[in-house]
Design a protein around this motif. Sequence first.
Motif, PDB file in Angstrom:
ATOM      1  N   PHE A   7      -0.377   4.272  -4.498  1.00  0.00           N
ATOM      2  CA  PHE A   7      -0.405   3.107  -5.324  1.00  0.00           C
ATOM      3  C   PHE A   7       0.570   2.811  -6.247  1.00  0.00           C
ATOM      4  N   ASP A   8       1.447   2.678  -5.944  1.00  0.00           N
ATOM      5  CA  ASP A   8       2.674   1.279  -6.560  1.00  0.00           C
ATOM      6  C   ASP A   8       3.364   0.823  -5.550  1.00  0.00           C
ATOM      7  N   SER A   9       2.757   1.323  -3.936  1.00  0.00           N
ATOM      8  CA  SER A   9       2.989  -0.293  -3.109  1.00  0.00           C
ATOM      9  C   SER A   9       2.163  -1.230  -3.319  1.00  0.00           C
ATOM     10  N   TYR A  10       1.174  -0.843  -3.687  1.00  0.00           N
ATOM     11  CA  TYR A  10      -0.301  -1.281  -3.246  1.00  0.00           C
ATOM     12  C   TYR A  10      -0.524  -1.690  -4.312  1.00  0.00           C
ATOM     13  N   VAL A  11       0.070  -1.870  -5.377  1.00  0.00           N
ATOM     14  CA  VAL A  11      -0.540  -2.910  -6.418  1.00  0.00           C
ATOM     15  C   VAL A  11      -0.154  -4.209  -6.389  1.00  0.00           C
ATOM     16  N   THR A  12       0.767  -4.583  -5.558  1.00  0.00           N
ATOM     17  CA  THR A  12       0.854  -5.601  -5.950  1.00  0.00           C
ATOM     18  C   THR A  12       0.582  -6.453  -5.009  1.00  0.00           C
ATOM     19  N   ILE A  13      -0.236  -6.128  -4.578  1.00  0.00           N
ATOM     20  CA  ILE A  13      -1.304  -6.933  -3.224  1.00  0.00           C
ATOM     21  C   ILE A  13      -2.877  -6.735  -4.372  1.00  0.00           C
ATOM     22  N   SER A  14      -3.303  -5.817  -4.325  1.00  0.00           N
ATOM     23  CA  SER A  14      -4.434  -5.901  -4.229  1.00  0.00           C
ATOM     24  C   SER A  14      -5.044  -4.651  -5.771  1.00  0.00           C
ATOM     25  N   ASN A  15      -5.400  -5.143  -6.950  1.00  0.00           N
ATOM     26  CA  ASN A  15      -5.830  -5.074  -7.919  1.00  0.00           C
ATOM     27  C   ASN A  15      -7.621  -3.390  -7.729  1.00  0.00           C
ATOM     28  N   LYS A  16      -7.396  -3.433  -6.817  1.00  0.00           N
ATOM     29  CA  LYS A  16      -8.996  -3.442  -6.080  1.00  0.00           C
ATOM     30  C   LYS A  16      -8.361  -1.612  -5.306  1.00  0.00           C
ATOM     31  N   LEU A  17      -7.934  -1.152  -5.318  1.00  0.00           N
ATOM     32  CA  LEU A  17      -6.707   0.084  -4.506  1.00  0.00           C
ATOM     33  C   LEU A  17      -8.077   1.268  -4.132  1.00  0.00           C
ATOM     34  N   VAL A  18      -8.506   1.875  -5.220  1.00  0.00           N
ATOM     35  CA  VAL A  18      -9.694   2.972  -5.177  1.00  0.00           C
ATOM     36  C   VAL A  18     -10.893   2.488  -4.547  1.00  0.00           C
ATOM     37  N   GLY A  19     -11.089   1.203  -4.866  1.00  0.00           N
ATOM     38  CA  GLY A  19     -12.290   1.013  -4.366  1.00  0.00           C
ATOM     39  C   GLY A  19     -12.327   0.520  -2.494  1.00  0.00           C
ATOM     40  N   VAL A  20     -11.242   0.563  -2.180  1.00  0.00           N
ATOM     41  CA  VAL A  20     -10.906   0.035  -0.751  1.00  0.00           C
ATOM     42  C   VAL A  20     -10.218   1.469  -0.099  1.00  0.00           C
ATOM     43  N   LEU A  21     -10.082   1.983  -1.250  1.00  0.00           N
ATOM     44  CA  LEU A  21      -9.743   3.891  -0.471  1.00  0.00           C
ATOM     45  C   LEU A  21     -11.160   4.352  -0.469  1.00  0.00           C
ATOM     46  N   LEU A  22     -12.147   4.457  -1.260  1.00  0.00           N
ATOM     47  CA  LEU A  22     -13.627   4.616  -0.880  1.00  0.00           C
ATOM     48  C   LEU A  22     -13.691   4.177  -0.147  1.00  0.00           C
ATOM     49  N   ARG A  23     -14.385   3.171   0.572  1.00  0.00           N
ATOM     50  CA  ARG A  23     -14.771   2.356   1.345  1.00  0.00           C
ATOM     51  C   ARG A  23     -13.952   2.584   3.054  1.00  0.00           C
ATOM     52  N   ALA A  24     -12.346   3.069   2.644  1.00  0.00           N
ATOM     53  CA  ALA A  24     -12.098   3.341   4.125  1.00  0.00           C
ATOM     54  C   ALA A  24     -12.269   4.639   4.105  1.00  0.00           C
ATOM     55  N   ARG A  25     -12.439   6.284   4.179  1.00  0.00           N
ATOM     56  CA  ARG A  25     -12.813   6.876   4.214  1.00  0.00           C
ATOM     57  C   ARG A  25     -14.597   6.795   4.291  1.00  0.00           C
ATOM     58  N   LYS A  26     -15.278   6.632   3.490  1.00  0.00           N
ATOM     59  CA  LYS A  26     -16.535   6.265   4.093  1.00  0.00           C
ATOM     60  C   LYS A  26     -16.731   5.921   5.458  1.00  0.00           C
ATOM     61  N   HIS A  27     -15.948   4.635   6.119  1.00  0.00           N
ATOM     62  CA  HIS A  27     -15.908   4.376   7.664  1.00  0.00           C
ATOM     63  C   HIS A  27     -15.299   5.021   8.135  1.00  0.00           C
ATOM     64  N   GLY A  28     -14.589   6.273   8.276  1.00  0.00           N
ATOM     65  CA  GLY A  28     -13.957   6.976   8.622  1.00  0.00           C
ATOM     66  C   GLY A  28     -12.686   7.293   9.444  1.00  0.00           C
ATOM     67  N   LEU A  29     -11.614   5.712   8.105  1.00  0.00           N
ATOM     68  CA  LEU A  29     -10.463   5.876   8.390  1.00  0.00           C
ATOM     69  C   LEU A  29      -9.241   6.615   8.223  1.00  0.00           C
ATOM     70  N   LEU A  30      -9.515   7.239   6.454  1.00  0.00           N
ATOM     71  CA  LEU A  30      -8.489   7.979   6.088  1.00  0.00           C
ATOM     72  C   LEU A  30      -9.489   9.481   5.687  1.00  0.00           C
ATOM     73  N   HIS A  31      -8.772  10.253   5.130  1.00  0.00           N
ATOM     74  CA  HIS A  31      -9.754  11.266   4.682  1.00  0.00           C
ATOM     75  C   HIS A  31      -8.118  11.910   2.836  1.00  0.00           C
ATOM     76  N   PHE A  32      -9.370  11.782   1.673  1.00  0.00           N
ATOM     77  CA  PHE A  32      -8.088  12.191   0.506  1.00  0.00           C
ATOM     78  C   PHE A  32      -9.688  13.473   0.260  1.00  0.00           C
ATOM     79  N   GLU A  33      -9.625  14.498  -0.572  1.00  0.00           N
ATOM     80  CA  GLU A  33      -9.999  15.262  -1.321  1.00  0.00           C
ATOM     81  C   GLU A  33     -10.367  14.259  -3.071  1.00  0.00           C
ATOM     82  N   GLY A  34     -11.875  15.020  -3.173  1.00  0.00           N
ATOM     83  CA  GLY A  34     -12.190  14.911  -4.579  1.00  0.00           C
ATOM     84  C   GLY A  34     -12.851  13.053  -3.863  1.00  0.00           C
TER      85      GLY A  34
END
Length: 156
Positions: free
Chosen positions: A112-139
Amino acid sequence: MMGEYGQKSRIEESQVHSSVSDLKKAWQTWAKEHVDYQRQNPFSNAIQPGTVRPDTQDPEYGKPKAGTPTAQRGIDAHQHLGKELEELCLVIRSTGVTADDGLTRVTFGTLFDSYVTISNKLVGVLLRARKHGLLHFEGEMLWQGRDDHVVITLLE
């Protein structure tokens, strides 16, 4: 154009009549096409008994007609999303740590600290990346502050 005695010429009257007639025909054509479309629209009250319902198993069901502006907006959005996902993976690779298993991991707080300057929609992109099987996180959802310790694992 006014004639010698303040009257419209016959040519001008026919042009006005012609353009009004053309507008009327165009409107009637649009209205007929719209009524026909609404008879096919599953969300319309205009569906008549006996009307063939759309096949929900059809691969084209729920998609805009090819070549329409809506279809083009969908293509553009898909391309934009692909770039966002690529950028997210690059940021995770650059800020994360690669473990012995070859997978790169980073905590949500660090990302979050490093990505916040790039985009304000990190959580949405994380959820989409998980849906596409690119990454994993709990919750289900990640919240800044509360979930800073959650580990995000890049799966590629």
